[in-house]
Design an enzyme around this catalytic site. Structure first.
Site, mmCIF file in Angstrom:
data_model
loop_
_atom_site.group_PDB
_atom_site.id
_atom_site.type_symbol
_atom_site.label_atom_id
_atom_site.label_comp_id
_atom_site.label_asym_id
_atom_site.label_seq_id
_atom_site.Cartn_x
_atom_site.Cartn_y
_atom_site.Cartn_z
ATOM 1 C CE LYS A 211 -4.258 1.951 1.935
ATOM 2 N NZ LYS A 211 -3.590 3.588 1.447
ATOM 3 N NE ARG A 391 -14.570 2.255 2.711
ATOM 4 C CZ ARG A 391 -13.443 3.161 2.596
ATOM 5 N NH1 ARG A 391 -12.223 2.555 2.477
ATOM 6 N NH2 ARG A 391 -13.698 4.313 2.074
#
EC number: 6.5.1.1
Length: 535
Positions: A211, A391
């Site tokens: 990430k 999400r």
């Protein structure tokens, strides 16, 4: 439709806790909108203005006229008024904009003024976000929720989907497709506190992506035409020439790529997020595009663009491929999309990725990402399609969470549904050198209604100065704050500010003298572990 009716719906949704009841309220309001009112009205119900930039901030909303006694505004008249406000430019614009804002507020009732303020400031928190509005659109139009969500995924514009659904139903929604050049809402990740928790959601085997602490980019290419969009679907093509150069060097004719752009220092390690975002906002300064031994490679096209512009390098790294040469890939499993990505994009432009069978391997990948200066990892289910705008549990991000015990220095009165409560906290760290406190920023995140009630009573009791906007208090109350990092800031006297600060809990067991210090904050900013404190 009367603007007052929309304001009443907003208030009712904010006062309602059940999702189904919220959807019913929103659907009823959508049905009442005239077709020409849908783009503005649907956006307002989601807390968004159709006009992205209006020039109206806190300063414009001071000393407002008293509310009107009777409602006269309609959705259409308010939208037209905001259009006029947003169009103000040039000499004398500040005074002209203020006059228009005051004229609009003078015609609004108290409830309408509250809704206007929430919309202008982007603080309409009545619990009706885009996902909930999608369900309400489906209910109002009498179409399956999945059909609306699919259209939202591809269109990236709630207002456009609302217009289509209410006017043309399922047939109009079916016409939406992935169009190269038109951004779509990106797939988002849930959060987990550990890789073990993330793997519980995704299952195994799983893929672990590094990430990056950069800016999310979605890049569209059709022949020589390339467009770069942010997570919020803003077009930043002109600001990122190195990203354009890197994608132009790829062999494909048509592409839609999902990834991150990140600034690198001379050793190839990531720059702080603040510097990356500043580089995307303005082209100033320069850094070397050379990558040190073991650092992430910088593609030749990126080096060439940086040499040409003299700007800070923003290197693109991609982790997904949504369209390739006339074929949409979003419905394919992740492993198939990623295979196509690896066959299309040079390895130097791919996010680091590891397939894992369990928590031990995932933990190794997580530690390696942090050692490289990255933000964390995203654990992904390889069989999941690309669920744009959602999400879901297929992607789960894991980041180390920082917490500090800080002192409340002042509190701002709330607006909208928080009117009458003390809401936004001014946070300070202890300064051992002076015995005082150094302000690090503000937050109203993480506050439940129960906490709002408690802290209003608490801080009024500690007040040393009561203003119309800010209540300054004795620095006695300690609050535990979670945050995602520390960034350089010229706004605050300590030179640093917290990123994404949110309240965890109030600490009745700690005195202000036991709060964390500004030195601890600066240690986190410098990438060093702060000295341990009792919890």
């Amino acid at each position: 439709m009367r603007f007052l009716d929309l304001a009443a719906t907003s208030a009712a949704v904010g006062a309602t806790s059940g999702r189904r009841a919220k959807v019913e309220l929103l659907a009823d309001a959508l049905r009442q909108l005239d077709p020409v009112e849908v783009p503005a009205g649907a956006g307002w119900l989601a807390g968004e203005l159709r006009q992205r930039q209006t020039g109206v901030g806190w300063a414009s909303l001071r000393d407002l006229p008293p509310p009107a006694a009777e409602p006269t505004l309609t959705v259409g008249s308010v939208d037209a008024a905001i259009d006029e406000i947003a169009a103000v430019r040039g000499a004398g614009s500040q005074a002209r904009r203020r006059a228009l804002v005051h004229g609009l507020y003078a015609a609004a009732t108290a409830d309408e003024q509250r809704l206007l303020t929430g919309l202008f400031l982007g603080e309409l928190r009545h619990g009706a976000q885009a996902g909930l509005l999608g369900d309400a659109i489906a209910r109002a139009a009498g179409v399956p929720v999945a059909t609306v969500r699919r259209a939202l995924l591809l269109a990236g514009d709630l207002r456009e989907v609302a217009v289509a659904a209410l006017a043309g139903g399922a047939a109009a929604l079916a016409a939406f497709g992935l169009r190269v050049g038109r951004p779509l809402a990106p797939m988002l990740a849930q959060s987990a506190s550990s890789v073990d928790e993330a793997l519980t959601a995704t299952g195994t085997p799983a893929v672990v992506d590094v990430k990056l602490d950069g800016i999310r980019i979605q890049v569209h290419r059709s022949g020589p035409d390339i467009a770069v969009f942010t997570r919020s679907l803003d077009d930043i093509t002109a600001r990122v020439p190195e990203v354009v150069a890197a994608v132009r060097a790829l062999p494909a004719r048509e592409l839609v790529l999902d990834g991150e752009a990140i600034g690198l220092d001379e050793t190839g390690r990531p720059l702080p997020f603040q510097q990356t975002s500043s580089a995307a906002a303005r082209r100033a300064g320069s850094t070397s595009a050379r990558s040190a031994e073991g650092g992430p490679p910088v593609a030749p096209a990126v080096r060439a663009a940086a040499a040409h512009t003299g700007a800070t390098v923003l290197t693109p790294y991609f982790f997904d491929l949504l369209h390739l040469d006339g074929t949409d890939l979003i419905d394919l499993p992740g492993r198939e999309r990623w295979a196509a990505l690896a066959g299309t994009v040079d390895a130097s432009l791919l996010v680091g990725r590891m397939e894992v069978d369990g928590a031990e391997q995932a933990g190794v990948a997580f530690a390696a990402a942090l050692d490289a200066g990255q933000e964390g990892v995203v654990v992904k289910a390889p069989d999941a399609p690309y669920e744009a705008g959602r999400r879901g549990a297929a992607w789960v991000k894991v980041k180390p969470r920082h917490t500090l015990d800080l002192v409340v220095l002042a509190v701002e009165w709330g607006t909208g549904r928080r009117t009458g409560w003390l809401s936004n906290l001014h946070l300070g760290a202890r300064d051992p050198a002076t015995g005082g406190f150094v302000m690090l920023g503000k937050t109203f995140k993480g506050l439940t209604d129960e906490l709002l009630r408690w802290q209003t009573e608490r801080f009024l009791g500690l007040a040393v100065e009561r203003g119309d906007w800010v209540v300054r208090v004795r620095p006695e109350q300690v609050v535990e704050i979670a945050f995602d990092g520390v960034q350089t800031s010229s706004r605050y006297p300590g030179g640093v500010a917290l990123r994404f600060a949110r309240v965890v809990r109030y600490r009745a067991d700690k005195s202000a003298a036991e709060a964390d210090t500004i030195d601890a904050v600066r240690a986190i900013h410098a990438g060093r572990p702060p000295a341990a404190s009792s919890q």
